[in-house]
Design an enzyme around this catalytic site. Structure first.
Site, PDB file in Angstrom:
ATOM      1  NE  ARG A 213     106.527  27.159  27.532  1.00 48.04           N
ATOM      2  CZ  ARG A 213     106.695  27.439  26.236  1.00 48.04           C
ATOM      3  NH1 ARG A 213     107.909  27.491  25.720  1.00 48.04           N
ATOM      4  NH2 ARG A 213     105.663  27.670  25.459  1.00 48.04           N
ATOM      5  CG  PHE A 229     119.939  26.089  23.006  1.00 45.57           C
ATOM      6  CD1 PHE A 229     120.757  26.755  22.106  1.00 45.57           C
ATOM      7  CD2 PHE A 229     120.288  24.805  23.406  1.00 45.57           C
ATOM      8  CE1 PHE A 229     121.902  26.148  21.593  1.00 45.57           C
ATOM      9  CE2 PHE A 229     121.430  24.194  22.904  1.00 45.57           C
ATOM     10  CZ  PHE A 229     122.238  24.858  21.995  1.00 45.57           C
ATOM     11  CG  ASP A 251     119.287  32.301  24.182  1.00 48.40           C
ATOM     12  OD1 ASP A 251     118.404  31.436  24.016  1.00 48.40           O
ATOM     13  OD2 ASP A 251     119.687  33.053  23.270  1.00 48.40           O
ATOM     14  CB  SER A 252     124.111  32.981  21.931  1.00 45.40           C
ATOM     15  OG  SER A 252     123.035  32.716  21.049  1.00 45.40           O
ATOM     16  CG  ASP A 302     113.736  24.037  22.823  1.00 50.60           C
ATOM     17  OD1 ASP A 302     113.699  23.362  21.775  1.00 50.60           O
ATOM     18  OD2 ASP A 302     112.920  24.940  23.082  1.00 50.60           O
ATOM     19  CB  CYS A 342     112.613  22.552  16.383  1.00 54.79           C
ATOM     20  SG  CYS A 342     113.921  23.768  16.366  1.00 54.79           S
TER      21      CYS A 342
HETATM   22  N1  SAH Z   1     113.392  26.872  24.839  1.00 50.23           N
HETATM   23  C1  SAH Z   1     112.927  28.137  24.356  1.00 50.23           C
HETATM   24  C2  SAH Z   1     113.098  28.276  22.859  1.00 50.23           C
HETATM   25  C3  SAH Z   1     114.512  28.091  22.361  1.00 50.23           C
HETATM   26  S1  SAH Z   1     114.799  28.742  20.776  1.00 50.23           S
HETATM   27  C4  SAH Z   1     111.482  28.360  24.796  1.00 50.23           C
HETATM   28  O1  SAH Z   1     110.823  27.412  25.279  1.00 50.23           O
HETATM   29  O2  SAH Z   1     110.988  29.485  24.683  1.00 50.23           O
HETATM   30  C5  SAH Z   1     116.511  28.612  20.575  1.00 50.23           C
HETATM   31  C6  SAH Z   1     117.328  29.647  21.307  1.00 50.23           C
HETATM   32  O3  SAH Z   1     118.695  29.301  21.136  1.00 50.23           O
HETATM   33  C7  SAH Z   1     117.215  31.076  20.827  1.00 50.23           C
HETATM   34  O4  SAH Z   1     116.829  31.886  21.908  1.00 50.23           O
HETATM   35  C8  SAH Z   1     118.635  31.480  20.346  1.00 50.23           C
HETATM   36  O5  SAH Z   1     118.976  32.801  20.721  1.00 50.23           O
HETATM   37  C9  SAH Z   1     119.476  30.494  21.075  1.00 50.23           C
HETATM   38  N2  SAH Z   1     120.761  30.117  20.468  1.00 50.23           N
HETATM   39  C10 SAH Z   1     121.013  29.817  19.177  1.00 50.23           C
HETATM   40  N3  SAH Z   1     122.279  29.369  19.032  1.00 50.23           N
HETATM   41  C11 SAH Z   1     122.827  29.399  20.272  1.00 50.23           C
HETATM   42  C12 SAH Z   1     124.111  29.047  20.782  1.00 50.23           C
HETATM   43  N4  SAH Z   1     125.064  28.545  20.002  1.00 50.23           N
HETATM   44  N5  SAH Z   1     124.320  29.197  22.100  1.00 50.23           N
HETATM   45  C13 SAH Z   1     123.362  29.695  22.908  1.00 50.23           C
HETATM   46  N6  SAH Z   1     122.128  30.011  22.487  1.00 50.23           N
HETATM   47  C14 SAH Z   1     121.873  29.877  21.178  1.00 50.23           C
END
Ligand code: SAH
Length: 398
Positions: A213, A229, A251-252, A302, A342
């Site tokens: 970040r 994400f 995000d979903s 991510d 990850c």
């Molecule tokens: N980058 C973030 C962490 C991401 S974790 C940080 O630094 O805090 C992964 C995220 O992807 C989660 O919030 C989850 O809700 C989301 N997610 C999972 N599958 C998804 C999809 N198909 N489309 C959109 N978001 C998704």
């Protein structure tokens, strides 16, 4: 080794990984079990000739049958052992805390000699995850040790990760020491985030991305940013703090986005209007953006863990390729892509191959400007490559 002590005797030659310091003993390495150890209790690991190798925790249900606590025969595995290891691990993180930084992972499982034990600190709240039979067995000692760390006023247990099922353990969540403050929060590089240890993902926040970040913040100035994400807006706030002209955060999870909006509101210096939260599936939404001929100067990808183990690598590879291909298409020439995996089942080499394939299909090339990994409170034990789960690249599109 006492003849009557519960022990596992390894097959010929299978002592090698133990001697090299690997903390796991798989079922296939075990020749026989002496005695009837209860789940989570401490056993001795012996080589085929009966020579003592290590103290370990017994996980009869899991394919990872034993997790090693120590290879020192003089050590007793007791409450003092856990207090010592936990205090040591927390002490290593002390330099990461100051007025602008109030959170970090205090205990990172195998890397800290504490297999199955995770402790994340957010201000005065510690969130613990006990993920193996051995960790669960020593729960009281572990919680006591955490509760007495300096600055900790509440310990919350978040033992609801899927891996507990592989150990035959039920979910367990709730306050286990002290009481939960009404507002759990975290300052990271001076930004203020609310953390929800109860309903949030993992222990509430992705502490492992702290350095990345910061990296995004350093390069966001004057750029149009896409944060895919985005969860509770970690990279979104970092990009805005770094002077991004505009951020689109996808995000979903509606709950994650609601937390993101709260987080933005907590930082009045950030331009709220410069960000747009979008509740959507990233795969579909990136396609839509491409069809709209949208373009960005910096994209963060991510995603969640697509491949928990190598067995899922093929499906994961398709998913990684898809989003990286779309992201590369959405980037302007010279634009930057911070892309992550990850997935334990996808190593850095495979991840690079997948993204390289995505670039070819996107009809472009790219340079690796920097390799990205977890922040230093998430170390990787040199002899435990399985712990190296978070890998990333900062790419510049040609
Ligand atoms: N980058 C973030 C962490 C991401 S974790 C940080 O630094 O805090 C992964 C995220 O992807 C989660 O919030 C989850 O809700 C989301 N997610 C999972 N599958 C998804 C999809 N198909 N489309 C959109 N978001 C998704």
């Amino acid at each position: 080794m006492q003849a009557s002590a519960p022990a596992v005797v390894l097959k010929e030659g299978r002592e090698r990984s133990v001697l090299q310091g690997h903390p796991w003993v798989f079922s296939g390495a075990i020749d026989r079990v002496l005695g009837e150890p209860a789940p989570g209790t401490t056993i001795s690991v012996a080589d085929a000739g009966g020579g003592w190798l290590a103290h370990a925790a017994w996980s009869p249900v899991s394919q990872i049958r034993a997790r090693i606590w120590s290879r020192d025969p003089t050590l007793r595995i007791d409450a003092a052992f856990f207090r010592g290891r936990i205090q040591h691990a927390a002490g290593l993180r002390a330099p990461l805390f100051d007025d602008a930084h109030t959170g970090a992972r205090l205990v990172h499982g195998e890397a800290d000699g504490l297999p199955g034990i995770i402790v994340d600190r957010y201000g005065s709240v510690a969130v613990v995850q006990l993920l193996s039979a051995g960790a669960d067995h020593w729960r009281t000692a572990i919680v006591d040790a955490i509760a007495t760390l300096p600055g900790i006023e509440c310990v919350y247990e978040r033992s609801d990760a899927d891996v507990r099922a592989l150990e035959g353990l039920p979910e367990r969540v709730g306050v286990v020491a002290g009481s939960m403050p009404s507002d759990v929060s975290l300052r990271e590089d001076g930004l203020d985030y609310r953390v929800d240890p109860v309903g949030g993902q993992k222990t509430g926040f992705y502490l492992d991305q702290r350095d990345n970040r910061r990296q995004v913040r350093a390069i966001a100035g004057g750029r149009r940013v896409l944060n895919a994400f985005c969860y509770s807006g970690g990279f979104t706030l970092a990009a805005l703090a770094g002077g991004a002209t505009h951020v689109v955060s996808i995000d979903s999870s509606g709950e994650a986005l609601a937390m993101g909006a709260q987080n933005l509101a907590r930082n009045p210096a950030l331009p709220v209007a410069a960000n747009k939260w979008i509740e959507a599936d990233v795969f579909a939404h990136l396609r839509q953006l491409r069809n709209e001929a949208a373009s960005f100067d910096l994209i963060v990808l991510d995603p969640p863990k697509f491949a928990p183990t190598a067995a899922h690598a093929e499906g994961a590879a398709r998913a990684y390729k898809d989003i990286n291909l779309l992201a590369l298409k959405l980037l302007v020439p010279g634009g930057l892509l911070a892309t992550f995996s990850c997935s334990g089942g996808v190593n850095a080499e495979l991840f690079q191959k997948i993204v390289a394939g995505a670039a070819v299909d996107a009809g472009t090339g790219a340079q690796i400007v920097r390799r990205l990994g977890p922040s230093p409170d998430h170390p990787v034990a040199l002899n435990f490559p399985e712990g190296d789960y978070l890998k990333g690249m900062l790419l510049r599109k040609n």
